[in-house]
Motif scaffolding. Structure first.
Motif, PDB file in Angstrom:
ATOM      1  N   PRO A 183       0.788  -1.239   0.000  1.00  0.00           N
ATOM      2  CA  PRO A 183       0.000   0.000   0.000  1.00  0.00           C
ATOM      3  C   PRO A 183       0.817   1.286   0.000  1.00  0.00           C
ATOM      4  O   PRO A 183       0.262   2.370  -0.141  1.00  0.00           O
ATOM      5  N   SER A 184       2.143   1.166   0.138  1.00  0.00           N
ATOM      6  CA  SER A 184       2.977   2.367   0.045  1.00  0.00           C
ATOM      7  C   SER A 184       3.531   2.560  -1.369  1.00  0.00           C
ATOM      8  O   SER A 184       4.218   3.548  -1.627  1.00  0.00           O
ATOM      9  N   PHE A 185       3.218   1.627  -2.257  1.00  0.00           N
ATOM     10  CA  PHE A 185       3.680   1.691  -3.648  1.00  0.00           C
ATOM     11  C   PHE A 185       5.165   2.056  -3.713  1.00  0.00           C
ATOM     12  O   PHE A 185       5.547   3.103  -4.221  1.00  0.00           O
ATOM     13  N   PRO A 186       6.011   1.164  -3.171  1.00  0.00           N
ATOM     14  CA  PRO A 186       7.436   1.489  -3.054  1.00  0.00           C
ATOM     15  C   PRO A 186       8.104   1.707  -4.407  1.00  0.00           C
ATOM     16  O   PRO A 186       7.747   1.094  -5.411  1.00  0.00           O
ATOM     17  N   LYS A 187       9.096   2.568  -4.384  1.00  0.00           N
ATOM     18  CA  LYS A 187       9.858   2.889  -5.594  1.00  0.00           C
ATOM     19  C   LYS A 187      10.754   1.728  -5.998  1.00  0.00           C
ATOM     20  O   LYS A 187      11.108   1.578  -7.176  1.00  0.00           O
TER      21      LYS A 187
END
Length: 328
Positions: A183-187
């Motif tokens: 849910p943090s949509f990591p880079k």
């Protein structure tokens, strides 16, 4: 849903947008459990396509409780599970080694599916407090370069999905979706998958996303770099195979990375490695995965340089310090 089911029963596949729309409706509680069970069954009767998996990923991403951690440039190190190998918590251990090297980790995880101890089982036992409060997660990153997102707290749509999955008692495409829906949509992401089919799906989906990634699958079926065999990998820049020697390590036997028969035993192995008391094989497999994660973030560094960064994090006790910072 009736029209979609008939379309699928006719042997047709969904495009990405159709797949997304279908699962969005399910996640919003618009269909009965019987309809959803029929929908899931289609993908047990035939293989899912990469387009369909991408659409389902898009739906779950839209439905999740999103957390903005962009300022921290986080990486997630996570596997699909389902390999039946029951290893110790290698990706979680690698996460703390990466954190000890000064890289921020936002790990997404859940309770075990096929192993004795999933990341949530382990961290809960060690005293990590699950939360979906952005302030708490950011504080963990500030203190320990690590935060953990326990999946059920971030995916409210699962209240419509989980009962059907439990009732069916068979693996579905949700078993491979987890790593895709942080849910943090990591880079940055290091992703492990449990077979060649899922490897191809992940490569195809991640080629369409704005993520720096490496997908791995060991030739003998582990959803991580196992050092028991060569590892197939694919990333933004290249695809190929990595032998244990490419990390500077020797090939190991599968029993040397066994995760134990209980959560307590898995936690003991985990802490032994962090405290410098683990076996050489346990340390090496953790460092190998951490090194590949570090290389995702720093692609200009060669792999053996990344191994040395991981080794220093583990040997110096910095990785252990990061754990203590977030469970203290």
């Amino acid at each position: 849903m009736k029209e979609t089911l008939q379309y699928l029963f006719d042997g047709k596949t969904l495009c990405r947008e159709q797949a997304k729309a279908s699962l969005l409706e399910v996640g919003k509680g618009m269909h009965s459990e019987v309809e959803f069970a029929s929908f899931l069954t289609v993908f047990k009767m035939r293989s899912i396509t990469s387009e369909e998996l991408a659409g389902f990923r898009d739906a779950m991403a839209e439905l999740c409780l999103a957390i903005d951690l962009a300022e921290y440039n986080v990486i997630d190190v996570v596997g699909t599970g389902g390999d039946g190998k029951n290893t110790f918590n290698i990706s979680t251990l690698a996460s703390f080694i990466i954190a000890g090297a000064g890289v921020n980790v936002a790990k997404h995880g859940n309770y075990a599916v096929s192993s004795t101890s999933g990341s949530s089982n382990l961290l809960e036992l060690l005293g990590y407090q699950f939360s979906n409060d952005p302030a708490k997660l950011k504080n963990d990153l500030e203190k320990g370069n690590f935060c953990f997102m326990h999946a059920p707290l971030f995916h409210p749509a699962m209240k419509h999905i989980a009962p059907v999955r439990r009732a069916l008692k068979v693996q579905t495409f949700f078993n491979v979706l987890g790593p895709m829906i942080n849910p943090s949509f990591p880079k940055y992401q290091l992703l492990g998958v449990n077979n060649e089919e899922n490897f191809n799906h992940y490569r195809n989906v991640y080629e369409t996303l704005d993520v720096n990634y490496i997908v791995v699958n060991s030739n003998d079926g582990y959803d991580e770099v196992s050092l028991t065999d060569d590892t197939h990998f694919a990333g933004n820049r290249k695809e190929g195979y990595l032998a244990p020697a490419d990390f500077g390590f020797e090939k190991i036997h599968s029993e040397s990375i066994y995760g134990g028969d209980s959560i307590d035993e898995a936690a003991r192995i985990f802490m032994d490695v962090l405290e410098g008391k683990g076996t050489p094989e346990q340390k090496n497999v953790a460092m190998a995965n951490a090194a590949l994660g570090i290389q995702v973030v720093f692609p200009e560094k060669d792999l053996k340089e990344c191994v040395e960064i991981a080794r220093e994090s583990l040997k110096s006790g910095k990785a252990l310090q990061k754990l203590k910072a977030v469970i203290g």
